[in-house]
Scaffold this active site. Structure first.
Site, PDB file in Angstrom:
ATOM      1  N   LYS A 159       0.618  -1.183  -0.092  1.00 20.39           N
ATOM      2  CA  LYS A 159      -0.124   0.068   0.096  1.00 20.39           C
ATOM      3  C   LYS A 159       0.933   1.225  -0.066  1.00 20.39           C
ATOM      4  O   LYS A 159       1.670   1.458   1.134  1.00 20.39           O
ATOM      5  CB  LYS A 159      -0.847   0.043   1.351  1.00 20.39           C
ATOM      6  CG  LYS A 159      -1.665   1.092   1.195  1.00 20.39           C
ATOM      7  CD  LYS A 159      -2.757   1.045   2.587  1.00 20.39           C
ATOM      8  CE  LYS A 159      -3.500   2.545   2.455  1.00 20.39           C
ATOM      9  NZ  LYS A 159      -4.634   2.370   3.572  1.00 20.39           N
ATOM     10  N   LYS A 173      -2.181  -1.417  -4.092  1.00 17.95           N
ATOM     11  CA  LYS A 173      -3.012  -0.331  -3.834  1.00 17.95           C
ATOM     12  C   LYS A 173      -2.246   0.940  -3.907  1.00 17.95           C
ATOM     13  O   LYS A 173      -1.271   1.055  -3.252  1.00 17.95           O
ATOM     14  CB  LYS A 173      -3.709  -0.297  -2.411  1.00 17.95           C
ATOM     15  CG  LYS A 173      -4.723   0.761  -2.278  1.00 17.95           C
ATOM     16  CD  LYS A 173      -5.240   0.616  -0.954  1.00 17.95           C
ATOM     17  CE  LYS A 173      -6.238   1.659  -0.590  1.00 17.95           C
ATOM     18  NZ  LYS A 173      -6.614   1.975   0.821  1.00 17.95           N
TER      19      LYS A 173
HETATM   20  C1  PBG Z   1      -7.185   3.688   5.512  1.00 12.73           C
HETATM   21  C2  PBG Z   1      -7.596   3.485   4.198  1.00 12.73           C
HETATM   22  C3  PBG Z   1      -7.449   4.500   3.183  1.00 12.73           C
HETATM   23  C4  PBG Z   1      -8.128   3.968   2.132  1.00 12.73           C
HETATM   24  C5  PBG Z   1      -8.426   2.430   2.561  1.00 12.73           C
HETATM   25  N1  PBG Z   1      -8.054   2.366   3.846  1.00 12.73           N
HETATM   26  C6  PBG Z   1      -6.836   5.584   3.186  1.00 12.73           C
HETATM   27  C7  PBG Z   1      -5.651   6.074   3.796  1.00 12.73           C
HETATM   28  O1  PBG Z   1      -4.858   5.146   3.841  1.00 12.73           O
HETATM   29  O2  PBG Z   1      -5.231   7.147   4.053  1.00 12.73           O
HETATM   30  C8  PBG Z   1      -8.150   4.224   0.791  1.00 12.73           C
HETATM   31  C9  PBG Z   1      -9.040   3.838  -0.193  1.00 12.73           C
HETATM   32  C10 PBG Z   1      -9.406   4.745  -1.412  1.00 12.73           C
HETATM   33  O3  PBG Z   1      -8.914   5.788  -1.454  1.00 12.73           O
HETATM   34  O4  PBG Z   1     -10.325   4.195  -2.165  1.00 12.73           O
HETATM   35  N2  PBG Z   1      -6.804   2.719   6.398  1.00 12.73           N
END
Ligand code: PBG
Length: 324
Positions: free
Chosen positions: A196, A249
């Protein structure tokens, strides 16, 4: 003799193109993210995600029934937590009667066969909007893991089929797997956000949950967009620690990573086409600059072609409409 091979023969009609097509999208590919809020009769459009909503539990029930009828059989739940319940310890995340726990039960009651995954991370519960416990401006890894494991257990007790840690702390999959096993939840799966990245494409999601970091950014735990081998290292570790499904992601900008990981592992690979990707296409389509449906299909095919087994996407319903 010129030419023995003419590649256009395999492109001459829809029939031959269909016959040799290598990548096909089906409703089974999708995991549908859903945003849940307190209240009754709430269907609240997210301003930076046109056509996407936060639902109160009563309307969530209606939505999951509709998804099931469309052949969409897996959901990923996120909750918007009231400000008064936020703190620096994630206490509300462990509330057996918290919004997430009630949402899981609601979905399972409405559609027992629906696969329910839950987001495991502290940011929606944190006064700081960070994915972990904060001390002196730092995100404390191991203390956070202890809470994440309890949070995952609480979701499993509520009936979640899979928990999905999205926080990027080191060692959290091991902590979660160990506690689930100790407590008899050996059937509960883990889909880990393994690679991520610290991405600006998460902006609209943070609008949806009101979870933007209050100070700094997430670069000390989410990955640097410039790194590649680290994605493989992260992912292999998560598998060793007990992840059943791994994830990359965001999606489109990171399809090289998806391919790297697909070739490095033998577990299912999920790709999250994130909120900013949704917002970009919706905005361009609204201006009449891009053909929404054609671009969407091309993007989804590309994600799958890169190696995705699972696609988490806000476009899941659009996709099913287009392919059925
Ligand atoms: C937070 C989380 C995020 C997303 C999923 N879980 C945002 C972040 O890490 O700040 C993002 C998903 C998206 O942008 O569609 N744990």
């Amino acid at each position: 003799m010129y030419p023995l091979r003419r590649n256009r023969r395999l492109r001459a009609s829809e029939a031959i193109r269909g016959l040799v097509r290598e990548t096909i999208i089906t409703p089974n590919d999708f995991l549908v993210p859903l945003f849940v809020v307190e209240g009754k009769g709430v269907k609240d459009e997210i301003s930076s995600m046109p056509g996407y909503y936060r639902y109160s539990l009563d309307l969530l029930e209606k939505e999951v029934k509709e998804l099931w009828a469309l052949g969409l059989k897996s959901v990923l739940l996120f909750v918007k937590v009231e400000d008064s319940l936020k703190d620096n310890s994630g206490k509300e995340a462990l509330n057996p009667n918290g919004l997430m726990q009630r949402a899981v039960k609601k979905v399972k009651d409405a559609v027992p066969e629906m696969l329910v995954m839950t987001d495991v991370a502290l940011d929606p519960y944190s006064t700081y909007g960070h994915d972990g416990i904060v001390s002196e401006g730092e995100i404390i890894n191991d203390d956070t893991n202890a809470v994440l494991a309890e949070m995952a257990l609480s979701h499993a007790k509520a009936g979640a089929d899979f928990v999905a840690p999205s926080d990027m702390m080191d060692g959290r999959v091991f902590e979660i797997r160990s506690l689930l096993e100790d407590e008899g939840f050996d059937k509960t799966g883990i889909m880990s956000y393994s690679a991520k990245y610290a991405s600006a494409f998460y902006g609209p999601f943070r609008d949806a949950l009101d979870s933007a970091p209050g100070f700094g950014d997430k670069k000390t735990y989410q990955m640097d967009p410039a790194s590649r081998s680290e994605a493989i290292r992260e992912t292999l570790m998560d598998i060793e620690e007990g992840a059943d499904i791994v994830m990359v992601k965001p999606g489109l900008c990171y399809l090289d990573i998806v391919r790297d990981i697909r070739e490095a592992v033998d577990v299912p690979v999920a790709v999250y086409q994130v909120s900013g990707e949704f917002a970009m296409l919706k905005a361009a389509a609204a201006k009449g600059w891009l053909d929404h449906d054609q671009v969407l299909l091309e993007q989804l095919i590309s994600i799958k072609r890169a190696g995705a087994t699972v696609i988490a996407s806000y476009f899941a319903k659009d996709a099913v409409r287009l392919i059925s």
